[in-house]
Design a protein around this motif. Structure first.
Motif, short mmCIF file in Angstrom:
data_model
loop_
_atom_site.label_atom_id
_atom_site.label_comp_id
_atom_site.label_asym_id
_atom_site.label_seq_id
_atom_site.Cartn_x
_atom_site.Cartn_y
_atom_site.Cartn_z
N ARG A 166 -7.75 -4.26 7.64
CA ARG A 166 -7.72 -2.81 7.37
C ARG A 166 -6.28 -2.30 7.24
O ARG A 166 -5.99 -1.46 6.38
CB ARG A 166 -8.46 -2.06 8.47
N ALA A 167 -5.39 -2.81 8.07
CA ALA A 167 -3.98 -2.42 7.98
C ALA A 167 -3.40 -2.85 6.63
O ALA A 167 -2.60 -2.13 6.01
CB ALA A 167 -3.17 -3.02 9.13
N LEU A 168 -3.81 -4.03 6.15
CA LEU A 168 -3.33 -4.53 4.86
C LEU A 168 -3.92 -3.74 3.69
O LEU A 168 -3.26 -3.55 2.67
CB LEU A 168 -3.67 -6.02 4.71
N LEU A 169 -5.15 -3.27 3.83
CA LEU A 169 -5.73 -2.42 2.79
C LEU A 169 -4.96 -1.10 2.71
O LEU A 169 -4.75 -0.55 1.62
CB LEU A 169 -7.22 -2.18 3.06
N LEU A 170 -4.51 -0.62 3.86
CA LEU A 170 -3.66 0.57 3.89
C LEU A 170 -2.34 0.28 3.17
O LEU A 170 -1.81 1.12 2.44
CB LEU A 170 -3.41 0.99 5.34
N ALA A 171 -1.81 -0.94 3.37
CA ALA A 171 -0.59 -1.37 2.66
C ALA A 171 -0.84 -1.42 1.15
O ALA A 171 0.05 -1.10 0.36
CB ALA A 171 -0.14 -2.73 3.17
N GLY A 172 -2.05 -1.83 0.77
CA GLY A 172 -2.41 -1.85 -0.65
C GLY A 172 -2.44 -0.45 -1.25
O GLY A 172 -2.03 -0.24 -2.40
N ILE A 173 -2.91 0.52 -0.46
CA ILE A 173 -2.91 1.92 -0.89
C ILE A 173 -1.47 2.42 -1.04
O ILE A 173 -1.12 3.11 -2.01
CB ILE A 173 -3.69 2.80 0.12
N ARG A 174 -0.62 2.03 -0.10
CA ARG A 174 0.82 2.39 -0.15
C ARG A 174 1.45 1.85 -1.44
O ARG A 174 2.21 2.54 -2.12
CB ARG A 174 1.52 1.82 1.09
N ALA A 175 1.14 0.59 -1.76
CA ALA A 175 1.69 -0.04 -2.97
C ALA A 175 1.13 0.62 -4.23
O ALA A 175 1.84 0.77 -5.23
CB ALA A 175 1.39 -1.53 -2.96
N SER A 176 -0.14 1.04 -4.18
CA SER A 176 -0.75 1.72 -5.34
C SER A 176 -0.08 3.07 -5.58
O SER A 176 0.13 3.47 -6.73
CB SER A 176 -2.26 1.95 -5.08
N LEU A 177 0.28 3.76 -4.49
CA LEU A 177 1.02 5.01 -4.60
C LEU A 177 2.39 4.75 -5.24
O LEU A 177 2.82 5.48 -6.14
CB LEU A 177 1.18 5.65 -3.22
N LEU A 178 3.06 3.70 -4.78
CA LEU A 178 4.36 3.33 -5.36
C LEU A 178 4.23 3.05 -6.86
O LEU A 178 5.06 3.48 -7.66
CB LEU A 178 4.90 2.07 -4.67
N TRP A 179 3.18 2.32 -7.23
CA TRP A 179 2.93 1.96 -8.63
C TRP A 179 2.84 3.24 -9.49
O TRP A 179 3.46 3.34 -10.55
CB TRP A 179 1.65 1.14 -8.70
N ARG A 180 2.13 4.24 -9.00
CA ARG A 180 2.01 5.50 -9.74
C ARG A 180 3.35 6.26 -9.76
O ARG A 180 3.74 6.83 -10.77
CB ARG A 180 0.91 6.38 -9.14
N GLN A 181 4.05 6.26 -8.61
CA GLN A 181 5.35 6.94 -8.53
C GLN A 181 6.36 6.31 -9.48
O GLN A 181 7.28 6.97 -9.95
CB GLN A 181 5.88 6.90 -7.09
#
Length: 207
Positions: free
Chosen positions: A166-181
């Motif tokens: 679950r912590a890694l899925l949160l990291a995946g969301i963080r990376a997805s935000l970076l990708w859009r930024q």
């Protein structure tokens, strides 16, 4: 400072690939690359960073993700369908999340608490992982469609492993935000596939 560059987009995509690869490793074997896991989970706690690479503690922190990205972009058929499914769902969920201000505030509060814990105990301490897992479970996992993780029931029944996932899925969301930024989009991924792969190889050569 603009984040939009091919290099930053590649690192952000590698961040998604790394998180998904680690989730698959944990779900199927109960273990995962410890250095990559520390860098990915650490990225969740780095709200403010000097650069996109710095989110992962430098390029070495995203090495597994760059290797996975290179592999996925090389193959005409999807190199790892399970991993690709997780990645696509994370990007979709992040888009939903970006429109939910209350949930974003809830996540920010949980991450601040985890940052304080990590300062005392370290990023990979069970308390930090449990807190980040609770943040994910109470927010993103309530969005539809939920990410269904496939793996060995023995490992998926282990709470410590579930917390890491679950912590890694949160990291995946963080990376997805970076990708859009960084200016990333599905269309961009389709038209810039070769450029992104060449950049992943170039970044790997620097590690």
């Amino acid at each position: 400072m603009s984040l939009i560059s091919l290099s930053n987009q590649t690192i952000a995509l590698a961040g998604i690939a790394q998180a998904c690869s680690l989730v698959r490793q944990l779900a199927t074997t109960g273990n995962a690359d410890p250095d990559a896991m520390t860098a990915s989970i650490g990225s969740v706690l780095k709200i403010d960073s000097d650069s996109v690479a710095d989110v992962y503690g430098g390029l070495s922190g995203i090495k597994l993700g760059l290797e996975q990205l290179d592999l996925q972009l090389t193959s005409r058929v999807v190199a790892n369908p399970e991993q690709a499914r997780y990645a696509a769902q994370l990007v979709h969920l992040q888009k939903q999340l970006s429109q939910n201000r209350d949930m974003l505030n809830q996540i920010r509060t949980g991450i601040t608490k985890a940052q304080n814990q990590a300062e005392h105990f370290g990023v990979m301490h069970e308390n930090v992982l449990a807190n980040l897992a609770d943040v994910y479970h109470g927010t993103i996992s309530t969005l539809q469609p939920r990410i269904m993780i496939n793996g060995d029931p023995q490992h998926l029944g282990n709470q410590a492993t579930v917390n890491k996932i679950r912590a890694l899925l949160l990291a995946g969301i963080r990376a997805s935000l970076l990708w859009r930024q960084c200016g990333g989009s599905r269309w961009h991924l389709l038209v810039s596939r070769k450029k992104l792969q060449a950049e992943a190889k170039r970044l790997l050569s620097q590690i």
